[in-house]
Design a protein around this motif. Structure first.
Motif, PDB file in Angstrom:
ATOM      1  N   ALA A  27       0.830  -1.208   0.000  1.00  0.00           N
ATOM      2  CA  ALA A  27       0.000   0.000   0.000  1.00  0.00           C
ATOM      3  C   ALA A  27       0.864   1.258   0.000  1.00  0.00           C
ATOM      4  CB  ALA A  27      -0.941   0.002   1.206  1.00  0.00           C
ATOM      5  N   SER A  28       1.959   1.237   0.750  1.00  0.00           N
ATOM      6  CA  SER A  28       2.821   2.423   0.831  1.00  0.00           C
ATOM      7  C   SER A  28       3.581   2.678  -0.468  1.00  0.00           C
ATOM      8  CB  SER A  28       3.806   2.292   2.000  1.00  0.00           C
ATOM      9  OG  SER A  28       4.790   1.313   1.705  1.00  0.00           O
ATOM     10  N   SER A  29       3.593   1.697  -1.370  1.00  0.00           N
ATOM     11  CA  SER A  29       4.361   1.837  -2.621  1.00  0.00           C
ATOM     12  C   SER A  29       3.557   2.430  -3.766  1.00  0.00           C
ATOM     13  CB  SER A  29       4.886   0.455  -3.057  1.00  0.00           C
ATOM     14  OG  SER A  29       3.831  -0.343  -3.589  1.00  0.00           O
ATOM     15  N   GLN A  34      -1.558  10.498  -3.371  1.00  0.00           N
ATOM     16  CA  GLN A  34      -1.331   9.732  -2.150  1.00  0.00           C
ATOM     17  C   GLN A  34      -1.210  10.668  -0.953  1.00  0.00           C
ATOM     18  OE1 GLN A  34       2.673   7.859  -2.179  1.00  0.00           O
ATOM     19  NE2 GLN A  34       2.997   8.964  -4.082  1.00  0.00           N
ATOM     20  N   VAL A  35      -1.280  10.065   0.237  1.00  0.00           N
ATOM     21  CA  VAL A  35      -1.051  10.825   1.470  1.00  0.00           C
ATOM     22  C   VAL A  35       0.233  10.366   2.141  1.00  0.00           C
ATOM     23  CG1 VAL A  35      -3.455  11.490   1.871  1.00  0.00           C
ATOM     24  CG2 VAL A  35      -2.614   9.295   2.770  1.00  0.00           C
ATOM     25  N   TYR A  36       1.043   9.642   1.398  1.00  0.00           N
ATOM     26  CA  TYR A  36       2.385   9.233   1.824  1.00  0.00           C
ATOM     27  C   TYR A  36       2.364   8.404   3.105  1.00  0.00           C
ATOM     28  CZ  TYR A  36       3.309  12.622  -1.775  1.00  0.00           C
ATOM     29  OH  TYR A  36       3.286  13.303  -2.965  1.00  0.00           O
ATOM     30  N   LYS A  50     -11.598   9.730   4.357  1.00  0.00           N
ATOM     31  CA  LYS A  50     -11.391  11.136   3.977  1.00  0.00           C
ATOM     32  C   LYS A  50     -10.271  11.252   2.946  1.00  0.00           C
ATOM     33  CE  LYS A  50     -10.731  13.578   7.686  1.00  0.00           C
ATOM     34  NZ  LYS A  50     -10.659  14.684   8.680  1.00  0.00           N
ATOM     35  N   CYS A  51      -9.191  10.499   3.144  1.00  0.00           N
ATOM     36  CA  CYS A  51      -8.073  10.523   2.195  1.00  0.00           C
ATOM     37  C   CYS A  51      -8.519  10.074   0.808  1.00  0.00           C
ATOM     38  CB  CYS A  51      -6.946   9.612   2.682  1.00  0.00           C
ATOM     39  SG  CYS A  51      -6.133  10.165   4.194  1.00  0.00           S
ATOM     40  N   ILE A  52      -9.375   9.055   0.761  1.00  0.00           N
ATOM     41  CA  ILE A  52      -9.874   8.529  -0.519  1.00  0.00           C
ATOM     42  C   ILE A  52     -10.831   9.517  -1.170  1.00  0.00           C
ATOM     43  CG2 ILE A  52     -11.292   6.712  -1.567  1.00  0.00           C
ATOM     44  CD1 ILE A  52     -10.188   4.846   0.717  1.00  0.00           C
ATOM     45  N   SER A  56      -8.217  11.470  -3.250  1.00  0.00           N
ATOM     46  CA  SER A  56      -7.997  10.341  -4.172  1.00  0.00           C
ATOM     47  C   SER A  56      -6.723   9.574  -3.828  1.00  0.00           C
ATOM     48  CB  SER A  56      -7.920  10.829  -5.625  1.00  0.00           C
ATOM     49  OG  SER A  56      -9.098  11.451  -6.031  1.00  0.00           O
ATOM     50  N   ALA A  57      -6.486   9.362  -2.545  1.00  0.00           N
ATOM     51  CA  ALA A  57      -5.227   8.774  -2.091  1.00  0.00           C
ATOM     52  C   ALA A  57      -5.162   7.281  -2.416  1.00  0.00           C
ATOM     53  CB  ALA A  57      -5.056   8.995  -0.595  1.00  0.00           C
ATOM     54  N   ASN A  58      -4.291   6.935  -3.352  1.00  0.00           N
ATOM     55  CA  ASN A  58      -4.162   5.545  -3.785  1.00  0.00           C
ATOM     56  C   ASN A  58      -3.648   4.641  -2.673  1.00  0.00           C
ATOM     57  OD1 ASN A  58      -5.000   6.212  -6.420  1.00  0.00           O
ATOM     58  ND2 ASN A  58      -2.937   6.890  -6.936  1.00  0.00           N
ATOM     59  N   ASP A  59      -2.735   5.147  -1.846  1.00  0.00           N
ATOM     60  CA  ASP A  59      -2.224   4.336  -0.737  1.00  0.00           C
ATOM     61  C   ASP A  59      -3.344   4.022   0.256  1.00  0.00           C
ATOM     62  OD1 ASP A  59      -2.247   7.071  -0.084  1.00  0.00           O
ATOM     63  OD2 ASP A  59      -0.198   7.103   0.700  1.00  0.00           O
ATOM     64  N   ALA A  60      -4.199   4.996   0.541  1.00  0.00           N
ATOM     65  CA  ALA A  60      -5.323   4.769   1.457  1.00  0.00           C
ATOM     66  C   ALA A  60      -6.315   3.763   0.869  1.00  0.00           C
ATOM     67  CB  ALA A  60      -6.021   6.087   1.775  1.00  0.00           C
TER      68      ALA A  60
END
Length: 197
Positions: A27-29, A34-36, A50-52, A56-60
């Motif tokens: 997920a972190s990759s 992303q939200v890092y 909320k991040c999604i 649009s946070a792909n990692d989340a």
């Protein structure tokens, strides 16, 4: 579709908003938006949502997917099963992020069907987040992170309530917008635009 399966997991009591999930190395990759999130970092389901929804946070997305289905691959299978259940005609998923893949596709009509269903199951909880222009996560840490919504209608359109943007080089700028005025709610889908304007 990622948000649909998240809200269904909440409804089915497989997840709670205050559950704390751990980020995997995979997920972190994720690239793109992303939200890092770092490997082994923890965040609540609501903050991940909320991040999604806002950033649009792909990692989340992947953290949520892995926790709902056990693996990203199994979550993608769930996405495609749900697409069949919703009778989507021109949609196929290969990931939960929307990152480009030639076998990952949808159309405006199918997106509007997904949006209508998401609104039905998400209700005010969904709209309370998708209508936000900005918000924060990790507020009580040194890594406080500002989420900014790329849905420009939130600042300019009377009655706007959300819903979701998406942009890749291949797909262009896309927006599924929702709004309510005088008791009438509508969904608009526009795809393949050259700019966010």
């Amino acid at each position: 579709m990622t948000m649909i399966l998240l809200f269904e997991a909440i409804q089915e009591k497989n997840l709670k908003w205050d559950d704390v999930l751990t980020c995997s190395a995979y997920a972190s990759s994720m690239g793109g938006s992303q939200v890092y999130l770092e490997e082994n970092e923890t965040m609540s389901v609501f903050e991940l949502f909320k991040c999604i929804a806002i950033a649009s946070a792909n990692d989340a997305c992947v953290v949520v997917a892995e926790n709902i289905a056990g693996s990203h691959e199994e979550f993608v299978s769930m996405m495609n099963e749900k697409a069949k259940a919703l009778k989507l005609k021109n949609t196929h998923f290969t990931n939960c992020t929307g990152l480009h893949d030639i076998n990952h596709y949808t159309c405006a009509k199918d997106l509007s069907t997904m949006a209508a269903y998401l609104l039905q199951i998400g209700g005010t909880k969904l709209l309370s987040v998708t209508s936000l222009y900005d918000s924060y996560v990790r507020e009580k840490t040194k890594q406080k992170f500002w989420l900014v919504n790329t849905n420009k209608l939130l600042k300019s359109y009377n009655g706007i309530t959300g819903l979701k943007t998406g942009t890749t080089d291949a797909a262009g700028h896309c927006l599924c917008a929702t709004a309510t005025r005088d008791g009438l709610s509508l969904i608009s889908v526009i795809m393949g635009c050259k700019s966010s304007d």
